[in-house]
Enzyme design. Structure first.
Site, PDB file in Angstrom:
ATOM      1  N   HIS A  59      83.525 -53.687 136.587  1.00  0.00           N
ATOM      2  CA  HIS A  59      82.663 -52.996 135.609  1.00  0.00           C
ATOM      3  C   HIS A  59      81.578 -52.205 136.316  1.00  0.00           C
ATOM      4  O   HIS A  59      81.423 -52.298 137.530  1.00  0.00           O
ATOM      5  CB  HIS A  59      82.090 -53.979 134.578  1.00  0.00           C
ATOM      6  CG  HIS A  59      81.131 -54.990 135.132  1.00  0.00           C
ATOM      7  ND1 HIS A  59      81.491 -55.958 136.039  1.00  0.00           N
ATOM      8  CD2 HIS A  59      79.806 -55.186 134.903  1.00  0.00           C
ATOM      9  CE1 HIS A  59      80.443 -56.717 136.325  1.00  0.00           C
ATOM     10  NE2 HIS A  59      79.404 -56.265 135.664  1.00  0.00           N
ATOM     11  N   HIS A  61      78.268 -52.101 136.489  1.00  0.00           N
ATOM     12  CA  HIS A  61      76.947 -52.529 136.964  1.00  0.00           C
ATOM     13  C   HIS A  61      76.796 -52.320 138.480  1.00  0.00           C
ATOM     14  O   HIS A  61      77.731 -52.560 139.244  1.00  0.00           O
ATOM     15  CB  HIS A  61      76.701 -53.997 136.615  1.00  0.00           C
ATOM     16  CG  HIS A  61      76.343 -54.198 135.166  1.00  0.00           C
ATOM     17  ND1 HIS A  61      76.439 -55.411 134.530  1.00  0.00           N
ATOM     18  CD2 HIS A  61      75.882 -53.315 134.231  1.00  0.00           C
ATOM     19  CE1 HIS A  61      76.052 -55.269 133.269  1.00  0.00           C
ATOM     20  NE2 HIS A  61      75.723 -54.016 133.064  1.00  0.00           N
ATOM     21  N   ASP A  63      75.452 -53.926 140.835  1.00  0.00           N
ATOM     22  CA  ASP A  63      75.727 -55.031 141.765  1.00  0.00           C
ATOM     23  C   ASP A  63      77.224 -55.290 141.919  1.00  0.00           C
ATOM     24  O   ASP A  63      77.629 -56.233 142.601  1.00  0.00           O
ATOM     25  CB  ASP A  63      74.979 -56.306 141.343  1.00  0.00           C
ATOM     26  CG  ASP A  63      75.358 -56.805 139.967  1.00  0.00           C
ATOM     27  OD1 ASP A  63      75.647 -55.962 139.082  1.00  0.00           O
ATOM     28  OD2 ASP A  63      75.393 -58.036 139.759  1.00  0.00           O
ATOM     29  N   HIS A  64      78.054 -54.440 141.310  1.00  0.00           N
ATOM     30  CA  HIS A  64      79.511 -54.525 141.494  1.00  0.00           C
ATOM     31  C   HIS A  64      80.097 -53.255 142.099  1.00  0.00           C
ATOM     32  O   HIS A  64      81.261 -53.237 142.487  1.00  0.00           O
ATOM     33  CB  HIS A  64      80.208 -54.841 140.157  1.00  0.00           C
ATOM     34  CG  HIS A  64      79.852 -56.198 139.660  1.00  0.00           C
ATOM     35  ND1 HIS A  64      80.702 -57.277 139.726  1.00  0.00           N
ATOM     36  CD2 HIS A  64      78.694 -56.674 139.142  1.00  0.00           C
ATOM     37  CE1 HIS A  64      80.096 -58.356 139.252  1.00  0.00           C
ATOM     38  NE2 HIS A  64      78.867 -58.016 138.892  1.00  0.00           N
ATOM     39  N   HIS A 116      80.383 -58.480 128.129  1.00  0.00           N
ATOM     40  CA  HIS A 116      79.266 -58.288 129.068  1.00  0.00           C
ATOM     41  C   HIS A 116      78.937 -56.797 129.139  1.00  0.00           C
ATOM     42  O   HIS A 116      77.792 -56.387 129.027  1.00  0.00           O
ATOM     43  CB  HIS A 116      79.691 -58.844 130.427  1.00  0.00           C
ATOM     44  CG  HIS A 116      78.709 -58.633 131.528  1.00  0.00           C
ATOM     45  ND1 HIS A 116      77.501 -59.272 131.578  1.00  0.00           N
ATOM     46  CD2 HIS A 116      78.772 -57.852 132.650  1.00  0.00           C
ATOM     47  CE1 HIS A 116      76.854 -58.884 132.686  1.00  0.00           C
ATOM     48  NE2 HIS A 116      77.604 -58.029 133.350  1.00  0.00           N
ATOM     49  N   ASP A 133      82.124 -60.502 135.547  1.00  0.00           N
ATOM     50  CA  ASP A 133      80.990 -61.103 134.832  1.00  0.00           C
ATOM     51  C   ASP A 133      81.356 -61.440 133.387  1.00  0.00           C
ATOM     52  O   ASP A 133      80.484 -61.495 132.514  1.00  0.00           O
ATOM     53  CB  ASP A 133      79.789 -60.150 134.839  1.00  0.00           C
ATOM     54  CG  ASP A 133      79.178 -59.998 136.224  1.00  0.00           C
ATOM     55  OD1 ASP A 133      79.669 -60.644 137.171  1.00  0.00           O
ATOM     56  OD2 ASP A 133      78.200 -59.237 136.353  1.00  0.00           O
ATOM     57  N   HIS A 175      79.547 -63.984 140.324  1.00  0.00           N
ATOM     58  CA  HIS A 175      78.233 -64.509 140.729  1.00  0.00           C
ATOM     59  C   HIS A 175      78.276 -66.007 141.006  1.00  0.00           C
ATOM     60  O   HIS A 175      79.080 -66.735 140.414  1.00  0.00           O
ATOM     61  CB  HIS A 175      77.200 -64.289 139.603  1.00  0.00           C
ATOM     62  CG  HIS A 175      76.780 -62.882 139.411  1.00  0.00           C
ATOM     63  ND1 HIS A 175      75.692 -62.325 140.044  1.00  0.00           N
ATOM     64  CD2 HIS A 175      77.296 -61.898 138.636  1.00  0.00           C
ATOM     65  CE1 HIS A 175      75.554 -61.065 139.673  1.00  0.00           C
ATOM     66  NE2 HIS A 175      76.522 -60.772 138.818  1.00  0.00           N
TER      67      HIS A 175
HETATM   68 ZN   LIG Z   1      77.469 -57.226 135.364  1.00  0.00          ZN
END
Ligand SMILES: [Zn+2]
Length: 269
Positions: A59, A61, A63-64, A116, A133, A175
């Protein structure tokens, strides 16, 4: 189907609590799941002599995805992901029901798992489910873009896929949240012995510095409250939290998610 007999899955910690997963197949051909940071992933790949052939993005975001450009520059390879991630380097857009084969590593099936985020994808290969996530070990992602109905549907589909795959079906998440997730699970279901046992097991692993963000779907079904909204003991606990009877599974799920968010808020005070 794949000719790869037993891919090895490596867990690479990046950023503060994210994981990048490396799936090592034949002759070190490797698929990378998500790309929150390039440095530690490049280091791990070089240390093991792996040969990245594809990255799969779950996805949009940061942090990905924020390490994707540097990774793709260092290792020219195919990059699969949702349409929303074209701008960060996804070349092959995939979605619900798509299948593709990665030479040396195996077949991958794509499942749309919104909740999410709206664009969230999960990837399934053999017995492994890479769910980013959406489903966490002991918990689930926050509802940033999607609805409770979407997230419950996504989780139900992942759980059903686990049944289809069998007892070895294993999830790999984005995570390291297991300790916090299980703290809430134990709060919501204090009489569940499987949760109590898992809390102890995870505490031991974390004190040894081991990751805990993968687990069998079977364990998730016994201990993850977000897969258990229809279990009477948990349903009654949600009803006590809300103070009224809840007939609807989606409403029960939404209230459970609120409860967890409240609990996390209190835990941070
Ligand atoms: Zn995320």
């Amino acid at each position: 189907m794949s000719t790869v007999t037993a891919p090895t899955i490596h867990c690479i910690p990046v950023l503060s609590d994210n994981y990048v997963w490396l799936i090592e197949g034949d002759d070190r051909a490797t698929v990378i799941i998500d790309a929150g940071e390039a440095g530690p992933v490049i280091e791990a790949i070089e240390a093991r002599g792996l040969k990245p052939v594809a990255t799969l993005i779950t996805h949009h975001h940061g942090d990905h995805v924020q390490g994707l450009a540097a990774l793709a520059q260092r290792f020219p390879m195919a990059v699969y992901g949702p349409d929303s991630c074209r701008r960060v380097g996804v070349e092959t857009v995939v979605g619900e029901g798509d299948r593709f084969s990665v030479p040396g590593v195996g077949e991958f099936a794509v499942m749309a798992t919104p909740g999410h985020t709206q664009d969230h994808l999960s990837y399934v290969s053999g017995q492994a489910i890479f769910c980013g996530d959406t489903l966490f070990t002991g918990g689930c992602g926050r509802l940033f873009e999607g609805t409770a109905a979407q997230m419950l549907h996504s989780l139900d589909r992942l759980a059903a896929l686990g049944d289809e795959i069998g007892p070895e079906a294993t999830i790999y998440c984005g995570h390291e949240y297991t300790t916090d997730s299980l703290r809430f699970a134990a709060h919501a279901e204090p009489d569940n012995p499987d949760i109590a046992a898992r809390v102890r097991e995870v505490a031991t692993k974390r004190s040894n510095g081991e990751p805990t963000a993968s687990a069998t779907m079977d364990l998730e079904k016994r201990t993850n409250p977000f897969l258990r909204v229809r279990v009477p003991a948990l349903r009654e606990a949600i009803e006590r939290y809300v103070g009224e009877c809840i007939e609807d599974d989606i409403e029960a799920f939404a209230q459970l998610r609120h409860w967890k968010d409240d609990f996390d808020g209190l835990a941070r005070l």
